[in-house]
Design a protein around this motif. Structure first.
Motif, short mmCIF file in Angstrom:
data_model
loop_
_atom_site.label_atom_id
_atom_site.label_comp_id
_atom_site.label_asym_id
_atom_site.label_seq_id
_atom_site.Cartn_x
_atom_site.Cartn_y
_atom_site.Cartn_z
N ARG A 1 54.26 37.77 26.14
CA ARG A 1 54.18 37.89 24.69
C ARG A 1 53.00 38.74 24.25
NH1 ARG A 1 55.35 31.52 23.22
NH2 ARG A 1 57.63 31.58 23.48
N ARG A 2 51.90 38.62 24.96
CA ARG A 2 50.69 39.32 24.53
C ARG A 2 50.59 40.73 25.10
NH1 ARG A 2 45.39 36.91 27.76
NH2 ARG A 2 45.73 38.03 29.71
N GLY A 3 51.32 41.02 26.17
CA GLY A 3 51.23 42.33 26.81
C GLY A 3 52.35 43.25 26.40
N ARG A 4 52.37 44.41 27.01
CA ARG A 4 53.41 45.39 26.77
C ARG A 4 54.62 45.08 27.64
NH1 ARG A 4 49.96 51.05 26.46
NH2 ARG A 4 48.70 50.49 24.64
N ALA B 22 28.75 30.78 48.27
CA ALA B 22 29.22 30.69 46.88
C ALA B 22 28.16 31.13 45.89
CB ALA B 22 29.68 29.27 46.58
N PHE B 23 26.93 30.65 46.06
CA PHE B 23 25.88 30.97 45.10
C PHE B 23 25.19 32.30 45.39
CE2 PHE B 23 25.93 26.22 44.87
CZ PHE B 23 26.44 26.15 43.59
N VAL B 24 25.53 32.91 46.51
CA VAL B 24 24.95 34.20 46.85
C VAL B 24 25.78 35.33 46.27
CG1 VAL B 24 24.33 35.75 48.74
CG2 VAL B 24 23.87 33.31 48.95
N VAL B 25 27.09 35.32 46.55
CA VAL B 25 27.95 36.43 46.10
C VAL B 25 28.61 36.16 44.75
CG1 VAL B 25 28.40 37.19 48.45
CG2 VAL B 25 29.97 35.57 47.39
N GLY B 26 28.77 34.90 44.37
CA GLY B 26 29.48 34.58 43.14
C GLY B 26 30.98 34.56 43.39
N TYR B 27 31.77 34.91 42.39
CA TYR B 27 33.21 34.93 42.54
C TYR B 27 33.84 35.81 41.47
CZ TYR B 27 32.90 31.36 38.84
OH TYR B 27 32.62 30.67 37.68
N VAL B 28 35.15 36.07 41.63
CA VAL B 28 35.89 36.89 40.66
C VAL B 28 36.97 36.05 40.01
CG1 VAL B 28 35.47 39.04 41.90
CG2 VAL B 28 37.50 37.69 42.45
N GLY B 29 37.51 36.55 38.91
CA GLY B 29 38.60 35.87 38.20
C GLY B 29 39.40 36.87 37.39
N ALA B 30 40.59 36.46 36.97
CA ALA B 30 41.45 37.33 36.17
C ALA B 30 40.84 37.56 34.79
CB ALA B 30 42.84 36.70 36.04
N ASP C 169 38.23 39.33 27.22
CA ASP C 169 37.84 40.55 27.93
C ASP C 169 38.64 41.74 27.41
OD1 ASP C 169 36.00 39.29 29.70
OD2 ASP C 169 37.67 38.58 30.91
N LEU C 170 39.93 41.54 27.18
CA LEU C 170 40.78 42.61 26.70
C LEU C 170 40.38 43.06 25.30
CD1 LEU C 170 44.18 41.21 27.96
CD2 LEU C 170 43.19 43.38 28.67
N GLN C 171 40.01 42.11 24.46
CA GLN C 171 39.62 42.44 23.09
C GLN C 171 38.29 43.18 23.04
OE1 GLN C 171 39.68 38.71 21.03
NE2 GLN C 171 41.91 38.56 20.99
N GLN C 172 37.39 42.85 23.96
CA GLN C 172 36.08 43.47 23.96
C GLN C 172 36.09 44.86 24.58
OE1 GLN C 172 33.36 40.75 25.83
NE2 GLN C 172 33.20 39.43 24.03
N GLU C 173 37.07 45.12 25.44
CA GLU C 173 37.14 46.42 26.10
C GLU C 173 37.72 47.47 25.15
OE1 GLU C 173 36.61 49.42 28.14
OE2 GLU C 173 35.97 47.55 29.12
N GLU C 174 36.99 48.55 24.91
CA GLU C 174 37.42 49.58 23.97
C GLU C 174 38.25 50.67 24.64
OE1 GLU C 174 33.94 51.07 22.10
OE2 GLU C 174 33.46 49.18 21.07
N ASN C 175 38.06 50.90 25.92
CA ASN C 175 38.78 51.96 26.61
C ASN C 175 40.22 51.54 26.90
OD1 ASN C 175 39.70 53.41 29.24
ND2 ASN C 175 37.99 54.65 28.48
N GLU C 176 41.20 52.34 26.44
CA GLU C 176 42.61 52.00 26.60
C GLU C 176 43.02 51.97 28.06
OE1 GLU C 176 46.39 50.87 25.64
OE2 GLU C 176 44.64 51.02 24.32
N ALA C 177 42.53 52.93 28.85
CA ALA C 177 42.87 52.97 30.28
C ALA C 177 42.34 51.74 31.00
CB ALA C 177 42.32 54.24 30.92
N THR C 178 41.14 51.30 30.62
CA THR C 178 40.56 50.11 31.26
C THR C 178 41.34 48.86 30.86
OG1 THR C 178 38.39 51.16 31.19
CG2 THR C 178 38.45 48.80 31.60
N ARG C 179 41.77 48.79 29.60
CA ARG C 179 42.58 47.64 29.17
C ARG C 179 43.89 47.58 29.95
NH1 ARG C 179 40.84 48.69 23.76
NH2 ARG C 179 42.77 49.82 23.31
N LEU C 180 44.49 48.76 30.21
CA LEU C 180 45.72 48.79 30.99
C LEU C 180 45.46 48.30 32.41
CD1 LEU C 180 48.71 49.56 31.23
CD2 LEU C 180 47.98 51.89 31.84
N LEU C 181 44.31 48.68 32.97
CA LEU C 181 43.94 48.21 34.31
C LEU C 181 43.74 46.70 34.31
CD1 LEU C 181 43.10 48.79 37.25
CD2 LEU C 181 40.77 49.20 36.40
N TYR C 182 43.12 46.18 33.24
CA TYR C 182 42.88 44.74 33.14
C TYR C 182 44.20 43.95 33.20
CZ TYR C 182 37.94 45.08 31.79
OH TYR C 182 36.59 45.29 31.77
#
Length: 662
Positions: free
Chosen positions: A121-124, A170-178, A183-196
């Motif tokens: 619903r929220r994406g293209r 865990a506390f040395v490298v941290g972690y990643v997440g979707a 994040d999408l709203q704060q990102e201004e670059n359209e290409a980066t939003r598409l990558l997100y």
């Protein structure tokens, strides 16, 4: 035979209709021919492109993140294959039906279905949505077999982040997440939003993964795929010049072997369980630094969490369990655990006393308590220590001695020495939030109690508490390690954790001499040597190899005021109190004594005593450090060395880490 007369009028009508019909047919076929000419000749290129758009699709390729490795090239954060199923909303028709069909082949939870619907619903409509990931090979083959029957669904072999050492790093490298909607709203670059929005893309969420996210992320590429009428991929065509570029690697100062050993040592129970009972979990932390370079070799905090859970997606029940645990597995205690330093702070007070003109030969008779104000201040040793000089006061950790010094010292001088030794500061490590701790002074108290003017005055009793590391004083394990490194070296050593970045091997920052008289520091070093090697408070933590001679200082900080039995009036032992009321245990040390190279701090929450629990744990950690002596080994250089592969031994070692949340 009768012949009908010729009807001229009817003949004319027929001829007109035939002519019109013929003309219409000619016009129709002419129009059809013209249209065919337009489609096949004049607009050939245009419609060929449209046809190719139906047959060929452009897809964004998510780049692999750069690897993170330790000082010897051992991978700490890597990438692994990820078998997953994607859904393209515009091709699927009914998303609910597509998910229902897929659920007959593999298990898809209701939350996964709801998430897919929200994403659609929220994406293209043309942006793929990740429906299921981290499938087994059997699940993946089942999906591929049935895929032609499910329009809009496709399978893919992608990449995802992998942390091979689980809780240990865990506390040395941290972690990643979707990426989130925010994040999408704060990102201004359209290409980066598409990558997100691409399936499998991950953002750094904590630690070094977050601090160096843009460099680790890499650059996206694109791929042309040929599909048949059912939407199934027939062939892939990589686009030259538009291939994905893996993110830049990051090399750390951490020694993974020593880190794992430290996690194991810290997690060992401090109270032996009774028969048939599980041991009580331990909440503790340790930092080991290279005194000359500031390189952090060990940054261990137990219990910890598995960062792989956050990459895949932690469940709500698991998240609640992590948050609600009294052992704080989500807290990096080395940076954000703030504790009264207890008797380890006496090293600071002793230096401040010498700067105030008090000689190391200054002697105090300890009878076990002193009267000050309107009450007795009781030394930790009820019978007292007898007559103590400064060196002896460090060796035996005599409270009475420092209470006497406190009556002659200004708190602002103690605060100044504290800051010169690295307390009350944060360091730019890129590991997220970091607590500053508290170095109390008159100005600090005025700021802290600004809403209650009657408490803004600094009282002499406040100095007595601060002199032994209690009262307002608070520090982190990292700050205590920095303090110890500076005392041992006489230089303003600062910690660092990144050794190699996009510039290559980064040299350590230069260390300047401290503005503290080295003769004053030598008294402290001699006292710390006596603590461990001359039957001081940490004699049980002595190292057996004389070449490893370790100097140290114990610390025990009260969590609550001294507890007494209401009937007998005697002190209640720590082990007889509830866990949350027991004292914290601390120990700081460096080695070798003659040529200091490694500094260590250990804090055991509610560990009951520095000499009892923190000292022995520090001894075992420092033994492992001195046996390996990592500072004397050539570190990994990506410009000339091949990356290290995880061996079977290392994979087995990761299974021995017992620092995870119980």
């Amino acid at each position: 035979m009768r012949v009908e007369p010729f009807d001229t009028q009817r003949h004319m009508i027929f001829s007109r209709r035939a002519t019109l019909f013929t003309a219409g047919s000619v016009l129709l076929f002419a129009g059809l021919g013209g249209r065919l000419y337009q489609l096949q000749v004049r607009d050939y290129q245009q419609y060929r492109g449209l046809a190719d758009d139906n047959r060929f699709n452009q897809r964004v390729i998510v780049p692999m993140r750069g690897e993170i490795y330790d000082r010897f090239g051992v991978p700490l954060a890597t990438n692994r294959q990820n078998f997953r199923v994607l859904l393209i909303p515009e091709e699927a028709g009914s998303i609910s039906d597509a998910l229902e069909h897929l659920g007959r082949i593999i298990t898809i939870s209701d939350s996964q279905k709801q998430k897919a619907v929200r994403e659609a619903r929220r994406g293209r409509a043309f942006t793929p949505i990740e429906v299921a990931s981290n499938l087994t090979w059997d699940e993946f083959t089942k999906v591929n077999f049935e895929l032609p029957n499910f329009p809009g669904l496709r399978s893919e072999v992608g990449n995802t982040r992998n942390y091979p050492w689980n809780e240990a790093m865990a506390f040395v490298v941290g972690y990643v997440g979707a990426p989130s909607e925010n994040d999408l709203q704060q990102e201004e670059n359209e290409a980066t939003r598409l990558l997100y929005r691409q399936p499998g893309f991950r953002l750094g969420r904590a630690g070094l993964e977050r601090k160096h996210d843009e460099k680790l992320r890499g650059s996206a590429g694109s791929l042309t795929v040929q599909v048949n009428a059912h939407g199934r991929v027939i062939e892939e065509y990589p686009n030259d010049g538009d291939r994905p570029v893996q993110g830049q690697p990051l090399g750390l100062t951490i020694d993974s072997e020593l880190q794992i050993e430290a996690m194991r040592v810290l997690a060992e129970p401090i109270i032996e369980p009774e028969d048939g009972q599980e041991p009580e979990p331990v909440s503790a932390s340790a930092v080991v630094m290279d005194i000359e370079t500031g390189d952090i070799l060990v940054m261990a905090s137990v219990p910890a969490f598995d960062p792989n859970e956050f990459n895949v997606g932690v469940t709500s029940s698991r998240w609640r369990a992590l948050n609600d645990s009294p052992y704080n597995p989500l807290l990096n205690k080395t940076l954000n655990g703030v504790y009264p330093p207890g008797s380890t702070f006496k090293l600071v007070t002793a230096i401040a006393a010498q700067e105030a003109g008090i000689k190391p030969s200054y002697r105090v008779n300890c009878s076990g308590k002193i009267w000050f104000g309107n009450r007795f201040f009781e030394c930790w040793k009820p019978g007292g220590h007898g007559t103590m000089d400064m060196r002896g006061s460090i060796k035996h950790s005599c409270d009475t001695y420092y209470w006497n010094l406190a009556q002659q010292l200004d708190i602002d001088l103690i605060a100044d020495v504290s800051k010169r030794l690295g307390l009350g500061q944060t360091y730019d490590l890129g590991l997220g939030t970091q607590q500053k701790g508290i170095v109390p002074s008159r100005e600090w108290k005025q700021r802290y109690f600004r809403s209650t003017p009657e408490q803004q005055t600094w009282f002499p009793g406040d100095t007595l508490s601060a002199a032994i590391g209690q009262g307002y004083v608070a520090s982190t394990p990292l700050q205590l390690a920095v303090m110890t490194a500076r005392i041992a070296s006489g230089k303003d050593v600062s910690p660092r954790i990144v050794r190699v970045d996009e510039r290559g091997v980064v040299p350590p920052p230069p260390c300047m001499s401290l503005t503290i008289n080295d003769e004053h520091m030598q008294i402290i070093r001699d006292g710390m040597d006596a603590v461990v090697n001359q039957w001081g408070t940490a004699s049980r933590s002595r190292l057996e190899n004389p070449e490893w001679r370790m100097a140290g200082k114990t610390g025990t900080s009260q969590v609550v005021s001294l507890q007494r039995d209401p009937v007998t009036g005697k002190r209640i032992r720590n082990e007889d109190l509830p866990r949350e009321m027991r004292d914290h245990a601390l120990f700081v040390s460096y080695a070798p004594y003659e040529n200091p190279r490694y500094a260590c701090s250990v804090v055991v929450e509610h560990g009951m005593g520095g000499s009892r629990t923190a000292g022995p744990k520090a001894r075992d950690i420092m033994r492992a450090v001195l046996q390996k002596d990592p500072a004397m080994q050539r570190a990994y250089d990506p410009s000339r060395d091949k990356p290290v592969k995880l061996s079977d031994l290392q994979r087995a070692a990761q299974q021995s880490v017992s620092g995870g949340m119980p």
